[in-house]
Design an enzyme around this catalytic site. Structure first.
Site, PDB file in Angstrom:
ATOM      1  N   HIS A  28     -11.133  -3.120   3.837  1.00 33.58           N
ATOM      2  CA  HIS A  28     -11.008  -2.742   5.246  1.00 33.58           C
ATOM      3  C   HIS A  28     -11.750  -1.442   5.582  1.00 33.58           C
ATOM      4  O   HIS A  28     -11.761  -1.038   6.736  1.00 33.58           O
ATOM      5  CB  HIS A  28      -9.525  -2.589   5.570  1.00 33.58           C
ATOM      6  CG  HIS A  28      -8.893  -1.487   4.769  1.00 33.58           C
ATOM      7  ND1 HIS A  28      -8.727  -1.575   3.396  1.00 33.58           N
ATOM      8  CD2 HIS A  28      -8.433  -0.262   5.124  1.00 33.58           C
ATOM      9  CE1 HIS A  28      -8.184  -0.458   2.950  1.00 33.58           C
ATOM     10  NE2 HIS A  28      -7.992   0.358   3.978  1.00 33.58           N
ATOM     11  N   ASP A  29     -12.323  -0.788   4.594  1.00 32.33           N
ATOM     12  CA  ASP A  29     -13.029   0.482   4.839  1.00 32.33           C
ATOM     13  C   ASP A  29     -14.552   0.337   4.831  1.00 32.33           C
ATOM     14  O   ASP A  29     -15.257   1.336   5.003  1.00 32.33           O
ATOM     15  CB  ASP A  29     -12.666   1.505   3.753  1.00 32.33           C
ATOM     16  CG  ASP A  29     -11.245   2.026   3.884  1.00 32.33           C
ATOM     17  OD1 ASP A  29     -10.698   1.989   5.001  1.00 32.33           O
ATOM     18  OD2 ASP A  29     -10.689   2.466   2.863  1.00 32.33           O
ATOM     19  N   GLU A  34      -6.479   3.911  -5.761  1.00 32.96           N
ATOM     20  CA  GLU A  34      -7.694   4.042  -4.961  1.00 32.96           C
ATOM     21  C   GLU A  34      -7.966   5.515  -4.834  1.00 32.96           C
ATOM     22  O   GLU A  34      -7.021   6.299  -4.675  1.00 32.96           O
ATOM     23  CB  GLU A  34      -7.482   3.433  -3.574  1.00 32.96           C
ATOM     24  CG  GLU A  34      -8.737   3.359  -2.736  1.00 32.96           C
ATOM     25  CD  GLU A  34      -8.836   4.376  -1.619  1.00 32.96           C
ATOM     26  OE1 GLU A  34      -9.778   4.254  -0.826  1.00 32.96           O
ATOM     27  OE2 GLU A  34      -8.014   5.319  -1.536  1.00 32.96           O
ATOM     28  N   ASP A  93       0.871  -1.165   0.000  1.00 35.07           N
ATOM     29  CA  ASP A  93       0.000   0.000   0.000  1.00 35.07           C
ATOM     30  C   ASP A  93       0.913   1.222   0.000  1.00 35.07           C
ATOM     31  O   ASP A  93       1.795   1.333   0.849  1.00 35.07           O
ATOM     32  CB  ASP A  93      -0.839  -0.020   1.286  1.00 35.07           C
ATOM     33  CG  ASP A  93      -2.264   0.403   1.059  1.00 35.07           C
ATOM     34  OD1 ASP A  93      -2.452   1.490   0.518  1.00 35.07           O
ATOM     35  OD2 ASP A  93      -3.176  -0.350   1.451  1.00 35.07           O
ATOM     36  N   ASP A 139      -3.037   4.640  -2.285  1.00 33.50           N
ATOM     37  CA  ASP A 139      -4.059   5.204  -1.415  1.00 33.50           C
ATOM     38  C   ASP A 139      -4.457   6.626  -1.834  1.00 33.50           C
ATOM     39  O   ASP A 139      -3.578   7.461  -2.085  1.00 33.50           O
ATOM     40  CB  ASP A 139      -3.486   5.246   0.014  1.00 33.50           C
ATOM     41  CG  ASP A 139      -4.520   5.582   1.059  1.00 33.50           C
ATOM     42  OD1 ASP A 139      -5.466   4.804   1.212  1.00 33.50           O
ATOM     43  OD2 ASP A 139      -4.374   6.631   1.723  1.00 33.50           O
TER      44      ASP A 139
END
Ligand code: ISL
Ligand code: CA
Length: 558
Positions: free
Chosen positions: A329-330, A256, A100, A201
């Site tokens: 995970h969000d 993302e 990430d 990210d």
């Protein structure tokens, strides 16, 4: 059959949230050695790529999305030596690892920021955005993603710095070429170690509106789209990043970012653009968000859901490439959000596995979804850890909201739903850790766990393994064309995938009811996949039933 075959298009990705994956040393926190210990399990799924959520040094304001040293491993997770060992072991098993990359902001505990805040003429001052206030107020009215102002005053120099996320996540200034160069060096550092790519990210917000005008609306999404995302220079930076470093390696990148939509996505992933390989589209992740975001939930229907996937497929079919995911995970757990996590938990989990692994694009499986892990409902806010949820709680309280009701919204919508520890077995803490985990385990680990499902031929876990194998044997499911039948149907998602070699029809009953669906199949067909064990008539679909047929080429289904 697609002539331009590429490994990352054919790969299946498994996303790991390291903090909650497996704790090898009994401190309650998942770690790198834990991932190494479970590598045989990951390999047994048949996945090709592991995406690790951030493992860099971090004070964990936002669980690693606040990095204080991009070249160090978070102490709680282990050492660089363990990272290297993990990477080698992954490669030895013919899998790949993507990291990430959190490049929009650092931690306020990063050396750059510690320097930056010291004085107005510090050499690192311009690594971040510093502005004077206006009459004792922040420079403008921009809100942060996590609530409150996006500006924080720093008393040392009496100026404000910008933070689109928490105040411990100051935004990096991409205008500054020195900062960009440092970031490219960091990327190079990891690529030289041999990592196989990055999930980037919030990459869509690295170029914001730099005259910092006041927003003229309260709607967060509008503000984000108008001022934060897809700024003037984002494509210049991405092209530069690619030119300076990425293009020199055989890697994959997935961006993302909020604000990437059907109209602008090709600017990020168009094949002629030399920017990113793919992006996550968020339409279905925002489907139940009201005008005040996730804690203001609204209802949704299946035609809307299908349209999102169809539109994105259509947009990316000739250019670029898609990513298929149903949770991360969000967001809340896939089965609790889109399926039925009680009576039909098994069937609906398998149904979504069928969807995930039969659409065009690279599928991403989020840890725990392969055993049908569900949302959790802690009865006090004290058991929650996520900064977004706990901030929203405080705000709701200040506003005098009904807090019993608000806790229910957290149960349904909060990010911690996806962050509870993995269920390895029915032993203490679901076999995740020998001591109390950093966040409580979902009590349903007694009946939902890997150990039990591993042995059960008909488990969700073994269905995933079968589906992954099936996709990998059938490139038609990767590259083939897609056509959604009956887009307006309220409970059936039916679509075809085909190329010159083969043709598939996929029927998914996204409802609790028995549905008769006059299957368009007219000639010989073969049932290839079914998430129910017992057979039934071709035109009948039981609750959450998923069927995949292979059809002779040339069959028209409509
Ligand atoms: O979850 C969201 C807010 O409701 C999303 O908008 C999310 O903040 C956004 O997709 C960005 O997420 C990523 O960056 C954040 C981090 O908290 C998330 O975990 C990460 O996935 C800041 O780095
Ligand atoms: Ca540990």
């Amino acid at each position: 059959m697609e002539t331009n075959r590429i490994w990352w298009k054919e790969a299946v990705v498994y996303q790991i949230y390291p903090r909650s994956f497996y704790d090898s040393n009994g401190d309650g926190i998942g770690d790198l050695k834990g991932i190494l210990d479970k590598l045989d399990y990951i390999e047994s799924l048949g996945v090709d790529i592991i995406w690790l959520c951030p493992v860099y040094q971090s004070p964990n304001e936002d669980n690693g999305y606040d990095i204080s040293d991009y070249r160090q491993i978070m102490q709680e997770f282990g050492s660089m030596q363990q990272f290297d060992e993990l990477l080698h072991s992954i490669h030895r098993k013919n899998m790949k690892l993507i990291m990430d990359l959190v490049a929009n902001h650092s931690s306020d505990e990063h050396l750059w920021f510690k320097e930056s805040r010291k004085s107005k003429n510090n050499p690192y001052r311009d690594y971040y955005f510093w502005r004077e206030g206006k009459n004792g107020h922040p420079p403008n009215n921009w809100p942060s993603f996590f609530g409150g102002s996006a500006w924080e005053i720093d008393h040392q120099t009496q100026e404000y710095y910008l933070h689109l996320f928490s105040k411990k996540q100051p935004d990096l200034n991409w205008e500054n070429p020195k900062m960009r160069k440092e970031m490219y060096n960091i990327i190079e550092f990891w690529l030289n170690k041999g990592v196989d790519g990055f999930r980037m990210d919030v990459i869509s917000v690295i170029s914001k509106e730099l005259n910092f005008p006041d927003a003229n609306t309260d709607n967060f999404l509008d503000i984000m789209n108008n001022h934060y995302a897809n700024g003037d220079k984002v494509h210049i930076y991405l092209k530069e990043m690619s030119h300076e470093v990425l293009r020199k390696y055989d890697i994959m990148t997935v961006g993302e970012g909020p604000g990437i939509n059907l109209d602008n996505c090709l600017e990020y992933v168009g094949e002629d653009r030399n920017e990113l390989n793919m992006i996550f589209h968020f339409g279905h992740m925002l489907i139940d968000h009201g005008s005040n975001g996730r804690f203001d939930p609204v209802s949704w229907d299946l035609p809307q859901f299908k349209k999102i996937f169809s539109d994105w497929d259509n947009k990316l079919k000739d250019q670029g490439w898609g990513s298929i995911f149903l949770g991360n995970h969000d967001y809340p757990r896939m089965v609790s959000r889109f399926g039925n996590d009680t009576q039909y938990r098994v069937e609906s989990s398998k149904l979504f596995a069928t969807l995930l692994l039969s659409l065009r694009g690279t599928p991403y499986i989020y840890q725990g979804d392969e055993i049908g892990m569900t949302n959790v409902a802690f009865n006090t806010i004290d058991d929650y850890r996520d900064i977004e949820g706990t901030n929203a709680w405080l705000k709701a309280k200040q506003e005098g909201k009904n807090m019993v009701e608000f806790l229910k919204i957290i149960h349904q919508q909060g990010r911690d739903n996806a962050r509870t520890p993995m269920h390895w077995s029915s032993h203490q803490n679901g076999g995740f850790s020998k001591s109390d985990p950093w966040i409580k385990v979902n009590p349903n680990f007694h009946h939902i766990n890997i150990n039990a499902q591993d042995k059960d031929q008909n488990s969700i876990l073994n269905y995933y393994r079968m589906m992954i194998k099936f996709r990998k044997k059938n490139p038609t499911l990767v590259y083939g064309d897609y056509n959604c039948l009956c887009p307006e149907h309220e409970s059936i998602y039916a679509y075809e995938r085909w190329d010159e070699a083969s043709k598939y029809l996929i029927l998914l009953n996204i409802s609790d009811n028995n549905v008769v669906y006059e299957s368009p199949i007219s000639r010989s067909y073969q049932l290839k996949i079914n998430n129910y064990i017992t057979p039934n008539a071709i035109n009948k679909l039981r609750p959450w039933e998923a069927k995949m047929f292979s059809l002779p080429q040339g069959t028209t289904s409509c």
